[in-house]
Design a protein around this motif. Sequence first.
Motif, mmCIF file in Angstrom:
data_model
loop_
_atom_site.group_PDB
_atom_site.id
_atom_site.type_symbol
_atom_site.label_atom_id
_atom_site.label_comp_id
_atom_site.label_asym_id
_atom_site.label_seq_id
_atom_site.Cartn_x
_atom_site.Cartn_y
_atom_site.Cartn_z
ATOM 1 N N ASN A 1 0.777 -1.232 0.000
ATOM 2 C CA ASN A 1 0.000 0.000 0.000
ATOM 3 C C ASN A 1 0.810 1.283 0.000
ATOM 4 O O ASN A 1 0.287 2.329 0.304
ATOM 5 C CB ASN A 1 -0.950 -0.002 1.195
ATOM 6 N N GLU B 1 2.024 12.115 9.837
ATOM 7 C CA GLU B 1 0.700 11.612 10.188
ATOM 8 C C GLU B 1 0.751 10.086 10.261
ATOM 9 O O GLU B 1 1.546 9.443 9.578
ATOM 10 C CB GLU B 1 -0.346 12.074 9.178
ATOM 11 N N GLU B 2 -0.081 9.560 11.110
ATOM 12 C CA GLU B 2 -0.089 8.115 11.311
ATOM 13 C C GLU B 2 -0.593 7.442 10.029
ATOM 14 O O GLU B 2 -1.681 7.752 9.550
ATOM 15 C CB GLU B 2 -1.003 7.769 12.479
ATOM 16 N N ALA B 3 0.208 6.559 9.476
ATOM 17 C CA ALA B 3 -0.223 5.886 8.250
ATOM 18 C C ALA B 3 -0.739 4.489 8.547
ATOM 19 O O ALA B 3 -1.696 4.023 7.943
ATOM 20 C CB ALA B 3 0.930 5.813 7.261
ATOM 21 N N TRP C 1 0.020 -2.947 17.951
ATOM 22 C CA TRP C 1 0.786 -1.708 18.050
ATOM 23 C C TRP C 1 2.293 -1.928 18.016
ATOM 24 O O TRP C 1 3.052 -1.032 18.363
ATOM 25 C CB TRP C 1 0.455 -0.952 19.345
ATOM 26 N N GLY D 1 -4.951 9.181 3.706
ATOM 27 C CA GLY D 1 -3.991 9.474 4.762
ATOM 28 C C GLY D 1 -4.064 8.627 6.004
ATOM 29 O O GLY D 1 -3.619 7.492 6.035
ATOM 30 N N ILE D 2 -4.653 9.203 7.020
ATOM 31 C CA ILE D 2 -4.431 8.690 8.367
ATOM 32 C C ILE D 2 -5.203 7.406 8.633
ATOM 33 O O ILE D 2 -6.380 7.292 8.308
ATOM 34 C CB ILE D 2 -4.861 9.769 9.377
ATOM 35 N N PHE D 3 -4.501 6.442 9.195
ATOM 36 C CA PHE D 3 -5.177 5.275 9.746
ATOM 37 C C PHE D 3 -4.840 5.236 11.226
ATOM 38 O O PHE D 3 -3.693 5.060 11.602
ATOM 39 C CB PHE D 3 -4.714 3.986 9.068
ATOM 40 N N SER D 4 -5.846 5.424 12.035
ATOM 41 C CA SER D 4 -5.594 5.441 13.463
ATOM 42 C C SER D 4 -6.069 4.143 14.073
ATOM 43 O O SER D 4 -7.247 3.805 14.028
ATOM 44 C CB SER D 4 -6.319 6.619 14.097
ATOM 45 N N ARG D 5 -5.135 3.404 14.638
ATOM 46 C CA ARG D 5 -5.493 2.116 15.208
ATOM 47 C C ARG D 5 -6.355 2.297 16.449
ATOM 48 O O ARG D 5 -7.274 1.526 16.694
ATOM 49 C CB ARG D 5 -4.209 1.348 15.535
ATOM 50 N N VAL D 6 -6.075 3.345 17.187
ATOM 51 C CA VAL D 6 -6.815 3.514 18.433
ATOM 52 C C VAL D 6 -8.291 3.749 18.137
ATOM 53 O O VAL D 6 -9.178 3.237 18.813
ATOM 54 C CB VAL D 6 -6.180 4.612 19.313
ATOM 55 N N GLU D 7 -8.584 4.502 17.064
ATOM 56 C CA GLU D 7 -9.981 4.715 16.713
ATOM 57 C C GLU D 7 -10.603 3.449 16.142
ATOM 58 O O GLU D 7 -11.748 3.120 16.423
ATOM 59 C CB GLU D 7 -10.098 5.835 15.683
ATOM 60 N N GLN E 1 -9.867 0.491 16.884
ATOM 61 C CA GLN E 1 -10.111 -0.491 17.935
ATOM 62 C C GLN E 1 -11.221 -0.064 18.879
ATOM 63 O O GLN E 1 -12.032 -0.878 19.312
ATOM 64 C CB GLN E 1 -8.832 -0.707 18.746
ATOM 65 N N TYR F 1 -4.074 -7.154 7.395
ATOM 66 C CA TYR F 1 -4.535 -5.890 7.955
ATOM 67 C C TYR F 1 -5.929 -5.635 7.388
ATOM 68 O O TYR F 1 -6.283 -6.169 6.338
ATOM 69 C CB TYR F 1 -3.587 -4.759 7.553
ATOM 70 N N PRO F 2 -6.748 -4.839 8.085
ATOM 71 C CA PRO F 2 -8.061 -4.530 7.516
ATOM 72 C C PRO F 2 -7.889 -3.750 6.226
ATOM 73 O O PRO F 2 -6.973 -2.933 6.101
ATOM 74 C CB PRO F 2 -8.712 -3.676 8.605
ATOM 75 N N TRP G 1 -6.647 -0.056 -0.584
ATOM 76 C CA TRP G 1 -5.581 -0.923 -0.070
ATOM 77 C C TRP G 1 -5.651 -2.279 -0.753
ATOM 78 O O TRP G 1 -6.710 -2.749 -1.130
ATOM 79 C CB TRP G 1 -5.717 -1.098 1.433
#
Lengths: 722, 475
Positions: free
Chosen positions: A539, A700-702, A708, B268-274, B276, B330-331, B336
């Motif tokens: 990706n 930014e978090e990708a 984690w 852009g952003i992939f936030s794992r915390v959100e 989850q 990964y999801p 993707w």
Amino acid sequence: MGGKHESANGLKAPISTPTPPAHVSLRPDFFPNLKSLKLKTKQQELLLRVTTLCLVYLLAFIIRLFSVLRYESMIHEFDPYFNYRTTLFLTRHGFYEFWNWFDSESWYPLGRIIGGTLYPGLMVTAAFLYWVLRFLRFAVNIKDVCVLTAPFFASNTTLVAYFFGKEIWDSGCRHRRGRPHRHLPWVHLAVGRRVAVNTGSLAWALGSAFGYFYMVSAWGGYVFIINLVPLYVLVLLITGRYSMRLYVAYCTMYVLGMLLAMQIRFVGFQHVQSGEHMAAMGVFFLMQVFYFLDWVKHLLSDTKLFQDFLRITVTCAVSVGGLALGVGMASGFISPWTGRFYSLLDPTYAKDHIPIIASVSEHQPTAWSSFMFDYHILLFLFPAGLYFCFKRLSDATIFIVMYGLTSLYFAGVMVRLILVATPAVCLISAIAVSATVKNLTTLVRTKSKVIHTGSSKGTASAKTSAKASLDQSLPFQRNGAIALLVGAFYLLSRYATHCTWVTSEAYSSPSIVLAARGAHGGRVIFDDYREAYFWLRQNTPPDAKVMSWWDYGYQITAMGNRTVIVDNNTWNNTHIATVGRAMSSYEDEAYEIMHSLDVDYVLVVFGGVTGYSSDDINKFLWMVRIGGGVFPVIKEPDYLVNGEFRVDKGAAPKMLNCLMYKLCYYRFGELTTEYGKPPGYDRARGVEIGNKDVKLEYLEEAFTTSNWIVRIYKVKPPSNRW
Amino acid sequence: MLKSAMEGRLLLRPLLLLLLISSLFFIKISSSSPPQQIQILTAERRIDLTSHIVRVFLTLKAENTGASQASEVLVALPPTQAEHLAVIKAASIEGKRKKKTVLPLDVNPIELADTPNGACLYSISLLKPLKTGDTTTLEVLLILTHSLEPFPKEIGQSESQLVYYRDSALILSPYHIREQTTYLKTPNTKVESYTVVDPTNRAGTELKYGRYDSHPPYSYSPILVHFENNHPFAVVEELVREVEVSHWGSLQITEHYKLVHAGAKHNGIFSRVEYQSRPSVSGASSFKRLLLTLPPRVHSVYYRDEIGNISSSHLRGDSYKSELEIEPRYPLFGGWKATFVIGYGLPLQDFLFESSDGRRYLNFTFGCPLLETVVNKLTIKVVLPEGSTEPSAVVPFPVEQYLETSYSYLDIVGRHTVVLKKENVVQELNAPFQVYYRFNPIFLLAEPLMLASAFFLFFAGCIAYLHVDLSIRKS
């Protein structure tokens, strides 16, 4: 704290597997039973030997398959990923392309000339096996070939060890333990043949030269051999054991081996130019002097005259040699010793001068317990074996003793060198066991009454004493001997169990995939590394550059197929220091550095959620040290509070705001990791983090993996200027 | 071309303008080439938009008003839909309510150059010719792929996915249609906007266009529906299935997938915390697991990719089918990709049979075992055992096929491999196909004999070496 838990050179598996111990004593005892088969004694012995060897061969192979069964057929650890990637390249593009390969995917923007900076032995071997199998129409996969090459060579090691042992102890020590490491068979080839030379001929010397060549092509550890062999020769010379055989063997092996080794581009002219190889050369010239003296002695029958001549020649030779060395060193023709070599001789050297060498966990001094863990009863058998060797001093036993002692020293200095010491320790212990058992069985079989001294004070020490005397007789000698034999076999079988256990528990984890026990006792797999690498592979743009600490460089290029800034081939300290500097700077400063390196993604490893302790925060001080070693703006005390490394509220302000901290703990403050603990509780360090409100401006978090462990950030493009 | 240029502007202008412009496209062309001997009395169209595969059910009541008998009825599709058409099936309905029977009919595309706006025609061959004045009821199923266009094209992690669907309010047809209605079914009630062509009604998840009376042939009235669709847009860009036949009793299948989430691109952003902590809101359009239906009695299933095994999969089985649930590493968010390989073994006796003429045939299912996915390019390779001859494949629909040779363990001459290729495949094409070949069982023994003789030669060599004195000088 801060020590790296990575082993930069994987596949170290000092596995020890004794063969079923019974076979040693089988030889004489089973006469009557086997008579019915009408085999002569010789044939029986041959049959037993061959069967045992086959079993050992199989066992050595099978024991390496623990990881394949427990996990899967995969490449382990860090460095082997480089070998795998280059092998893949070799099989796809052929040898010529491989030799001239300029790899632009690592060390961006410098690149790396792969062909000129690697030991191609392993890759060529694996590729060769692959081609042979393909030619024979076995539709094998190159990855499986790479994985199974190691057990295959482990098995070969046992064979070589057997013949080596046979060479030095002519008969009896069939107690080979497969201590496989894929480099080691060739240590043996070089070494074993070396000894064979002492009894053998030019052909063996030639063979050993080729063995040495193979060794050089496979591993940088050949330096050990090229220093050990001259040392051995020197000892022989000093003890007056000089002979024509030695001359022929050493000279042939040295000259041919050197010429062959020069064909490896990475080694090149080091044999005549680098300080590490000077000992071999010095001994080579010394041999010539000795030979010359021998010849002169033969011509001059007068002892007095010869003494004078000797004095003059030796003085001349030594002074010429010293002068040559001095001039060479001064003019820079002979390079000084490398840091790695220094750190072997002085374990504290690297810590003070070369943090990058000291930072590798494999280069740490070996802990006491790991000797115990790896060697088990061999630790006791080793001195016993030395005793037997000294009792029967010959050229060959001198060699094994020297090999054992020097390698044991190096094993103490650097944990990874345990695997160099392992074969020697095994051999010497085998000698001890073999001699003991032989003596005891003779005791059992002799009808005469013989004293058994030093009765039962622990089997290990009893072994040495058991041999001690047979001249006097005591009543319970026979029973005592039987008891001791049983004890010995009990110990050996415990040892076998221990070795199997060690192999399966300690040395079979691939470290790419982490396994843990869940709350209900089930096996939980953390496959985060591959999750992240595969995400990168699928990706991100194919030309994306990934910045990470150098540990993960090989894995990112091999599994993620993306360009990295630094990798495990730590050839450019400045480049690594630049990355270390970026990681330990504030975000805006780091952004400029990353921008200058064209970084698109930053990858960090974080164990705070799972409690995985070898993550980037624990390695962070090494980044600071390595960065600070080149860029004095980075100062280690800025990250410490009273000399202590902390990440909680009491941490240093610079620590709480540096890039590494931000990337690891970004939005970690919102997460509850453990029941009954506040959010943002770091399980790897057992503290609540100090900066929960991490804001990122330039990144930014990708992607973050499911547990984690790996976090990937995208570097934003520069903002528009209006 | 004009249309796509317009589209660009459409995206920017408010909806009102959109309606205005689209009305420009109101096309009415009365003249057409096929003789007007058939008239559609009533037409009902139901369009199912709940997944990313669009299913159109068309019920036509046709009457022959011409002088001669009619043996076929034509259905027209606009070219944009025709290129996304995966399946077209037709059936005729006979009898009334209770005694209704459905008889499948043949459908073939026909080439007519002079259709207005390049409309594509498909001819449905009737079982018996329609006499003058008679009526017949036809049901047509159309499956369209890649027909929902995500808009906005990029969405964030917590946004849900909105898509456009374009069609015509009036059914495109080469015939005069007296009465017609179109129903659109959306996945939920969240419909951002839709083109109004009076009369248009919206109730719950259903959008109704019509009833429209008496429209001439090739009437077209573009509509645009913008609605929420969080259904996983799982598209397999390329699927290669290798079926290896071994007469030793097993069928080994290896499937190489290139999966992509074809919905709105994730920006852009992939936030794992959100992801989850709020699984329902965050990443609503993403998917993390897929379901495959495999034949019963499947064994030795593996699921891996280029860098190793993927440990997240579950296999459930009963005597009718096996279900394999897999999770990619990964999801998958919009855009993707994930590539992976699934392999499994099957007992040969379930799939290999002998036909009456002495040939053997493999009876296997075409298509993709993944449920609710579109396969852009499907390649099926049937690897026959070494020594087989006269391979030929029988597939119930047109596919591209050719032969090649592949090599596996201990092969000398190679194996005949039948390659079948088809584009744009959906689940409805999972029909059985057959590969016929001749095989002499003696070839079964070739490889064991080869191995045995290799070992024999090796040992014979050893014996010879031990017994022959090779030294030059006699000692």
